[in-house]
Design a protein around this motif. Structure first.
Motif, PDB file in Angstrom:
ATOM      1  N   LEU A  41       0.847  -1.185   0.000  1.00 59.06           N
ATOM      2  CA  LEU A  41       0.000   0.000   0.000  1.00 59.06           C
ATOM      3  C   LEU A  41       0.886   1.239   0.000  1.00 59.06           C
ATOM      4  CD1 LEU A  41      -2.575  -1.054   2.769  1.00 59.06           C
ATOM      5  CD2 LEU A  41      -2.694  -1.474   0.309  1.00 59.06           C
ATOM      6  N   HIS A  42       0.514   2.207  -0.836  1.00 61.84           N
ATOM      7  CA  HIS A  42       1.286   3.450  -0.904  1.00 61.84           C
ATOM      8  C   HIS A  42       0.391   4.539  -1.450  1.00 61.84           C
ATOM      9  CE1 HIS A  42       3.887   6.344  -3.189  1.00 61.84           C
ATOM     10  NE2 HIS A  42       4.455   6.391  -1.992  1.00 61.84           N
ATOM     11  N   ASP A  43       0.444   5.716  -0.850  1.00 64.20           N
ATOM     12  CA  ASP A  43      -0.337   6.848  -1.340  1.00 64.20           C
ATOM     13  C   ASP A  43       0.501   8.109  -1.199  1.00 64.20           C
ATOM     14  OD1 ASP A  43      -2.415   9.015  -1.506  1.00 64.20           O
ATOM     15  OD2 ASP A  43      -3.714   7.259  -1.664  1.00 64.20           O
ATOM     16  N   GLN A  46      -2.182  10.805   0.744  1.00 67.22           N
ATOM     17  CA  GLN A  46      -3.070  10.435   1.839  1.00 67.22           C
ATOM     18  C   GLN A  46      -2.338   9.683   2.951  1.00 67.22           C
ATOM     19  OE1 GLN A  46      -7.458   9.732   0.586  1.00 67.22           O
ATOM     20  NE2 GLN A  46      -6.262   8.371  -0.707  1.00 67.22           N
ATOM     21  N   GLU A  47      -2.696  10.015   4.200  1.00 65.11           N
ATOM     22  CA  GLU A  47      -2.293   9.206   5.337  1.00 65.11           C
ATOM     23  C   GLU A  47      -3.146   7.945   5.364  1.00 65.11           C
ATOM     24  OE1 GLU A  47      -3.714  10.523   9.321  1.00 65.11           O
ATOM     25  OE2 GLU A  47      -4.496  12.284   8.267  1.00 65.11           O
ATOM     26  N   MET A  48      -2.676   6.913   6.070  1.00 63.44           N
ATOM     27  CA  MET A  48      -3.397   5.644   6.118  1.00 63.44           C
ATOM     28  C   MET A  48      -3.473   5.113   7.546  1.00 63.44           C
ATOM     29  SD  MET A  48      -2.098   3.391   2.826  1.00 63.44           S
ATOM     30  CE  MET A  48      -0.326   3.505   3.153  1.00 63.44           C
ATOM     31  N   ALA A  49      -4.636   4.589   7.896  1.00 61.60           N
ATOM     32  CA  ALA A  49      -4.803   3.787   9.111  1.00 61.60           C
ATOM     33  C   ALA A  49      -5.129   2.371   8.650  1.00 61.60           C
ATOM     34  CB  ALA A  49      -5.921   4.345   9.983  1.00 61.60           C
ATOM     35  N   ILE A  50      -4.318   1.419   9.071  1.00 54.81           N
ATOM     36  CA  ILE A  50      -4.422   0.039   8.600  1.00 54.81           C
ATOM     37  C   ILE A  50      -4.809  -0.827   9.796  1.00 54.81           C
ATOM     38  CG2 ILE A  50      -3.148  -1.873   7.558  1.00 54.81           C
ATOM     39  CD1 ILE A  50      -1.319   0.356   6.296  1.00 54.81           C
ATOM     40  N   LEU A  81      -1.903   0.237  12.341  1.00 52.17           N
ATOM     41  CA  LEU A  81      -0.722   0.948  11.874  1.00 52.17           C
ATOM     42  C   LEU A  81      -1.157   2.263  11.230  1.00 52.17           C
ATOM     43  CD1 LEU A  81       2.311   1.132  11.281  1.00 52.17           C
ATOM     44  CD2 LEU A  81       1.889  -0.169   9.172  1.00 52.17           C
ATOM     45  N   HIS A  82      -0.599   3.368  11.702  1.00 44.78           N
ATOM     46  CA  HIS A  82      -0.944   4.696  11.197  1.00 44.78           C
ATOM     47  C   HIS A  82       0.304   5.305  10.579  1.00 44.78           C
ATOM     48  CE1 HIS A  82      -2.452   9.036  12.141  1.00 44.78           C
ATOM     49  NE2 HIS A  82      -2.759   8.687  10.919  1.00 44.78           N
ATOM     50  N   VAL A  83       0.233   5.600   9.273  1.00 45.81           N
ATOM     51  CA  VAL A  83       1.395   6.146   8.572  1.00 45.81           C
ATOM     52  C   VAL A  83       0.998   7.403   7.802  1.00 45.81           C
ATOM     53  CG1 VAL A  83       2.457   3.861   8.343  1.00 45.81           C
ATOM     54  CG2 VAL A  83       1.059   4.772   6.465  1.00 45.81           C
ATOM     55  N   CYS A  84       1.964   8.279   7.602  1.00 48.60           N
ATOM     56  CA  CYS A  84       1.708   9.499   6.839  1.00 48.60           C
ATOM     57  C   CYS A  84       1.842   9.212   5.337  1.00 48.60           C
ATOM     58  CB  CYS A  84       2.643  10.625   7.280  1.00 48.60           C
ATOM     59  SG  CYS A  84       4.391  10.284   7.056  1.00 48.60           S
ATOM     60  N   ILE A  94       0.027 -14.393   6.556  1.00 52.32           N
ATOM     61  CA  ILE A  94       0.483 -15.699   7.033  1.00 52.32           C
ATOM     62  C   ILE A  94      -0.676 -16.687   6.972  1.00 52.32           C
ATOM     63  CG2 ILE A  94       1.443 -16.927   9.021  1.00 52.32           C
ATOM     64  CD1 ILE A  94       2.718 -14.165   9.797  1.00 52.32           C
ATOM     65  N   ASP A  95      -1.854 -16.236   7.379  1.00 44.27           N
ATOM     66  CA  ASP A  95      -3.112 -16.950   7.173  1.00 44.27           C
ATOM     67  C   ASP A  95      -4.071 -15.964   6.512  1.00 44.27           C
ATOM     68  OD1 ASP A  95      -2.420 -19.442   8.505  1.00 44.27           O
ATOM     69  OD2 ASP A  95      -2.496 -18.304  10.379  1.00 44.27           O
ATOM     70  N   ARG A  96      -5.230 -16.452   6.137  1.00 37.14           N
ATOM     71  CA  ARG A  96      -6.213 -15.571   5.510  1.00 37.14           C
ATOM     72  C   ARG A  96      -6.441 -14.341   6.391  1.00 37.14           C
ATOM     73  NH1 ARG A  96     -11.572 -14.224   5.164  1.00 37.14           N
ATOM     74  NH2 ARG A  96     -12.433 -14.005   3.043  1.00 37.14           N
ATOM     75  N   SER A  97      -6.423 -13.151   5.780  1.00 36.84           N
ATOM     76  CA  SER A  97      -6.487 -11.911   6.552  1.00 36.84           C
ATOM     77  C   SER A  97      -7.443 -10.914   5.915  1.00 36.84           C
ATOM     78  CB  SER A  97      -5.091 -11.278   6.662  1.00 36.84           C
ATOM     79  OG  SER A  97      -4.210 -12.114   7.376  1.00 36.84           O
ATOM     80  N   GLU A  98      -8.213 -10.268   6.770  1.00 38.54           N
ATOM     81  CA  GLU A  98      -9.119  -9.201   6.350  1.00 38.54           C
ATOM     82  C   GLU A  98      -8.666  -7.923   7.039  1.00 38.54           C
ATOM     83  OE1 GLU A  98     -12.892 -10.677   7.569  1.00 38.54           O
ATOM     84  OE2 GLU A  98     -12.852 -12.373   6.172  1.00 38.54           O
ATOM     85  N   ILE A  99      -8.326  -6.909   6.239  1.00 33.51           N
ATOM     86  CA  ILE A  99      -7.667  -5.718   6.766  1.00 33.51           C
ATOM     87  C   ILE A  99      -8.392  -4.480   6.259  1.00 33.51           C
ATOM     88  CG2 ILE A  99      -5.503  -4.421   6.841  1.00 33.51           C
ATOM     89  CD1 ILE A  99      -4.233  -7.282   6.105  1.00 33.51           C
ATOM     90  N   LEU A 100      -8.897  -3.684   7.184  1.00 34.51           N
ATOM     91  CA  LEU A 100      -9.587  -2.443   6.836  1.00 34.51           C
ATOM     92  C   LEU A 100      -8.559  -1.317   6.710  1.00 34.51           C
ATOM     93  CD1 LEU A 100     -12.901  -1.116   8.264  1.00 34.51           C
ATOM     94  CD2 LEU A 100     -10.932   0.396   8.191  1.00 34.51           C
ATOM     95  N   VAL A 101      -8.695  -0.501   5.659  1.00 33.30           N
ATOM     96  CA  VAL A 101      -7.791   0.625   5.437  1.00 33.30           C
ATOM     97  C   VAL A 101      -8.617   1.902   5.286  1.00 33.30           C
ATOM     98  CG1 VAL A 101      -6.007   1.627   3.966  1.00 33.30           C
ATOM     99  CG2 VAL A 101      -6.056  -0.841   4.359  1.00 33.30           C
TER     100      VAL A 101
END
Length: 254
Positions: A41-43, A46-50, A81-84, A94-101
């Protein structure tokens, strides 16, 4: 706007786009990765909260990395994880993952931070008032008080069976999005947005325009999770709830 997502079978599922008709000013969506899959992920603006929902994933950003595991959003506090802007984040499942961004524009450069469950304690509200009809658990991940450099707010609520949340009725100027899950697939609740009411179900979301109150109710027998996401407005950050005048008497019982 109310919408229910399709089954999360893989790929990216969009809730809102920054410039769409919802006027939420945020890109919000869910990435679903199967074991062994990875994405970056890269923007540039925009900042991102993962926020891992149900996930076992390795997060890598700049010179840092962390393996995050979360299997039950109802009992386990979050990692986030919060990044600028301009920071690349690699997600390796590593296993099936659901990640809100959650993303929004922000010119400020700030130090990236991985929030852990220790940073997001459970706060139980509503106990002992209104006959315990609005007991719920709130986990604020970050807000204006803890991250004033951000244009975002993100947190979680566990609304207990047969109880109310986002109560007493209140509003704020800033747009907000609620994303819902239930402890059982058939679970449901009710979301009120101003004068309108919607049946909310597992894997649904609702957009909340500024200025409208938005109390929520959960059906007996089911626990309701929702991730709440706010976008600060320019020179008008979200710092407090504005309670509806006719319901302020409820505050005397707090």
């Amino acid at each position: 706007m109310y919408k229910k997502l399709d089954d999360l079978t893989g790929g990216y599922y969009e809730l809102t786009a920054r410039n769409d008709e919802t006027n939420m000013l945020m890109d919000i969506g869910i990435h679903v990765l199967e074991a062994g899959e990875s994405i970056t992920l890269h923007d540039s603006v925009q900042e991102m909260a993962i926020l891992p929902l149900v996930a076992h994933v390795k997060l890598s950003w700049e010179t840092e990395s962390a393996i995050v595991q979360r299997q039950d959003i109802f009992t386990e506090s979050p990692y986030c994880l919060h990044v600028c802007k301009n920071v690349k984040v690699k997600l390796e499942a590593i296993d099936r993952s659901e990640i809100l961004v959650q993303k929004t524009t922000n010119d400020v450069t700030f130090s990236n931070k991985l929030y852990t469950p220790e940073d997001c304690p459970n706060e139980d509200l509503g106990k002992g008032v209104w006959e315990n009809t609005a007991t719920r658990t709130i986990r604020t991940i970050f807000d204006y008080e803890t991250a004033p450099y951000s244009n975002l707010v993100i947190g979680e609520v566990i609304s207990h069976p047969g109880r109310w949340s986002s109560y007493p009725p209140h509003h704020h100027d800033q747009p907000e999005v609620y994303y819902y899950r239930f402890n059982k697939e058939q679970g449901f609740g009710c979301a009120m947005v101003g004068p309108d009411a919607y049946r909310v179900e597992n894997n649904s979301f609702i957009t909340l325009p500024g200025g409208l109150d938005h109390p929520q109710a959960t059906a007996p027998g089911y626990s309701m999770y929702f991730c709440w996401m706010i976008r600060h407005l320019e020179n008008n950050p979200w710092t407090e709830r504005i309670y509806e005048e006719e319901h302020k008497w409820l505050l005397t019982n707090l």
